[in-house]
Enzyme design. Structure first.
Site, PDB file in Angstrom:
ATOM      1  N   ASP A   1       0.860  -1.193   0.006  1.00  0.00           N
ATOM      2  CA  ASP A   1       0.030  -0.045   0.037  1.00  0.00           C
ATOM      3  C   ASP A   1       0.930   1.185   0.093  1.00  0.00           C
ATOM      4  O   ASP A   1       1.675   1.675   0.937  1.00  0.00           O
ATOM      5  CB  ASP A   1      -0.869   0.151   1.018  1.00  0.00           C
ATOM      6  CG  ASP A   1      -1.764   0.949   1.374  1.00  0.00           C
ATOM      7  OD1 ASP A   1      -1.623   2.159   0.656  1.00  0.00           O
ATOM      8  OD2 ASP A   1      -2.932   0.763   2.029  1.00  0.00           O
ATOM      9  N   HIS A   2       1.086   2.178  -1.217  1.00  0.00           N
ATOM     10  CA  HIS A   2       1.782   3.014  -1.398  1.00  0.00           C
ATOM     11  C   HIS A   2       1.506   4.293  -0.502  1.00  0.00           C
ATOM     12  O   HIS A   2       2.138   5.355  -0.086  1.00  0.00           O
ATOM     13  CB  HIS A   2       1.793   3.484  -2.689  1.00  0.00           C
ATOM     14  CG  HIS A   2       3.154   4.112  -3.160  1.00  0.00           C
ATOM     15  ND1 HIS A   2       4.315   4.470  -2.392  1.00  0.00           N
ATOM     16  CD2 HIS A   2       3.705   4.538  -4.377  1.00  0.00           C
ATOM     17  CE1 HIS A   2       5.230   4.757  -2.965  1.00  0.00           C
ATOM     18  NE2 HIS A   2       4.838   4.937  -4.283  1.00  0.00           N
ATOM     19  N   ARG A   3       0.343   4.323   0.450  1.00  0.00           N
ATOM     20  CA  ARG A   3       0.021   5.220   1.304  1.00  0.00           C
ATOM     21  C   ARG A   3       0.854   5.013   2.611  1.00  0.00           C
ATOM     22  O   ARG A   3       0.976   6.250   3.314  1.00  0.00           O
ATOM     23  CB  ARG A   3      -1.515   5.270   1.647  1.00  0.00           C
ATOM     24  CG  ARG A   3      -2.365   5.617   0.451  1.00  0.00           C
ATOM     25  CD  ARG A   3      -3.790   5.226   0.866  1.00  0.00           C
ATOM     26  NE  ARG A   3      -4.193   4.079   1.376  1.00  0.00           N
ATOM     27  CZ  ARG A   3      -5.118   3.423   1.750  1.00  0.00           C
ATOM     28  NH1 ARG A   3      -6.108   4.218   2.009  1.00  0.00           N
ATOM     29  NH2 ARG A   3      -5.383   2.188   2.184  1.00  0.00           N
TER      30      ARG A   3
END
Ligand code: CAO
Length: 410
Positions: A382-384
């Site tokens: 999850d790039h967040r």
């Protein structure tokens, strides 16, 4: 720098009230008027605003506490700079160590909630609604005294989407019979359920997939040596059990991969347990049972549990509890084939590891090509929550652990 002790302002009543929400955390930078607490009395709930701009140093209440006027809420560090950061007149450096009481809190005397626009909702719900541009005044609250809960907000979004308010265009309806013969098969219950979850996860999580290859030549030789022993114990010792142990080592080193993002995206919840979801292919569709406490189990026990759980999955005998609580997920297609794929994150996890089929490949070592058994790894994250560099570090470390399994002991 001055530490200001913030007491609960005058509530206009001696009856204690309950702390029902604490949207702040130690270390948070807050502005004057930001909500410190939400309280609930007999007749209404209200937010307590901060009288100053600063950094939260300590919180002196917890959820469920019964508090009264003057009860110490928090210690806030203020500085001249911070004081000037707010457009409203803020505390000056000369302000005495004990702050004046926060702006007067309205007494719990009304059936109405004291919050902007008469909306009865906590700060977390309000900030989520603000971020999503939803007018809370149009929602009906299902909580205590019609309080609008997060579920109310999510249901509202769901309704808007199914009513055609979705940002996604609908799939076109096509009469395929004009092109040739067709037959329709109803999707199984599992496939429908999986479709909903995968779609949600794909849309809500910005995925990045990082690929690598691990040299498992030595590991495979060791596994083969252990096969007979495993067989005696009734277990089928496949590569997956080794990969699970290597993942524990990598997750210990990079704990942000063994985590979940809070629903309002304000916190990363690190897990101190290692429960792995294992994707299992069944005739009815994909299911993800969870193997618990992988860190505390030996290879043979993991192998035995994998056999039991995948059989249970294929017998359609998993219970909802068998599929809850994962902190990380592995999807192995190695027994089938393929060189790489992009697995979809199993929300609320923040990462998933995909394994493809190991193959002999020429690797250049000591001035010559030598055959080595290479295992393809596909890590979606999850790039967040996880930066590209962290993703690359995680997979590199995992690959090193698999190439020399003694690394997990370090
Ligand atoms: N490379 C080469 N061979 C591999 C391998 C790999 N990465 N992984 C497994 N194998 C071999 C095994 O050693 C075994 O060989 P033998 O039969 O000769 O002993 C064979 O492939 C079959 O293994 P398996 O699939 O029965 O066992 P497993 O422990 O590797 O996997 C399970 C168990 C339940 C994960 C697997 O059976 C399964 O269902 N995989 C599908 C998961 C899936 O559908 N994922 C897609 C989800 S979308 O993200």
């Amino acid at each position: 720098m001055t530490i200001k002790e913030i007491p609960l302002p005058d509530l206009g009543s001696s009856t204690p009230v309950t702390v029902i929400e604490i949207p702040i955390q130690v270390g948070d930078q807050i502005q004057k008027e930001d909500t410190l607490l939400t309280l609930e009395g007999e007749k209404a709930s209200m937010d307590v605003p901060s009288p100053v701009t600063g950094i939260i140093k300590a919180i002196h209440v917890k959820l469920g506490d019964k508090v009264n006027t003057g009860h110490l809420i928090a210690s806030i560090e203020t500085s001249a700079d911070m004081a000037h950061a707010t457009p409203v007149a803020a505390a000056s450096p000369q302000t005495p160590a004990t702050a004046a009481p926060p702006p007067a809190a309205t007494a719990f005397s009304s059936e109405e909630t004291i919050s902007p626009g008469n909306v009865h909702a906590g700060p977390a719900v309000r900030s989520l609604a603000k971020a999503l541009d939803i007018n809370l005044a149009t929602l009906k609250g299902s909580g205590h005294k019609n309080r609008i809960t997060k579920e109310d907000l999510f249901n509202h979004i769901k309704q808007a989407m199914t009513a055609g308010g979705s940002a996604f265009p609908k799939a076109p309806e096509v009469d395929f019979s004009q092109f040739g013969n067709t037959e329709a098969h109803a999707l199984s219950r599992i496939k429908k359920w999986t479709a909903t979850n995968l779609h949600r996860n794909w849309v809500l999580i910005p995925h990045v997939t990082q690929f690598d290859e691990a040299d498992i030549t030595d590991l495979e030789a060791y596994r083969k040596l252990q096969l007979a022993e495993a067989g005696k114990q009734g277990a089928k010792l496949t590569l997956l059990a080794f990969v699970m142990k290597a993942c524990v080592a990598a997750l210990r080193k990079f704990p942000q991969f063994n985590a979940s993002l809070s629903p309002d995206n304000s916190e990363l919840i690190l897990k101190h347990y290692f429960h792995f979801g294992i994707a299992v292919d069944t005739p009815e569709g994909l299911v993800v049972p969870v193997i618990r406490d992988v860190d505390q189990k030996g290879l043979m026990q993991l192998a035995a549990e994998l056999t039991v759980v995948s059989q249970k999955a294929r017998d359609n005998a998993l219970t909802p509890k068998d599929m809850q609580g994962s902190s990380f997920t592995i999807s192995s297609l190695g027994g089938i084939g393929g060189t790489a794929f992009t697995p979809i994150i199993n929300m609320p996890d923040v990462a998933i590891l995909g394994l493809s089929r190991a193959a002999q490949k020429p690797v250049y070592q000591n001035n010559q090509f030598i055959p080595r058994l290479m295992l393809p790894l596909s890590l979606s994250y999850d790039h967040r929550v996880i930066d590209g560099a962290e993703g690359a570090r995680f997979i590199t470390y995992l690959s090193a652990c698999l190439s020399d399994i003694r690394t997990v002991l370090l």
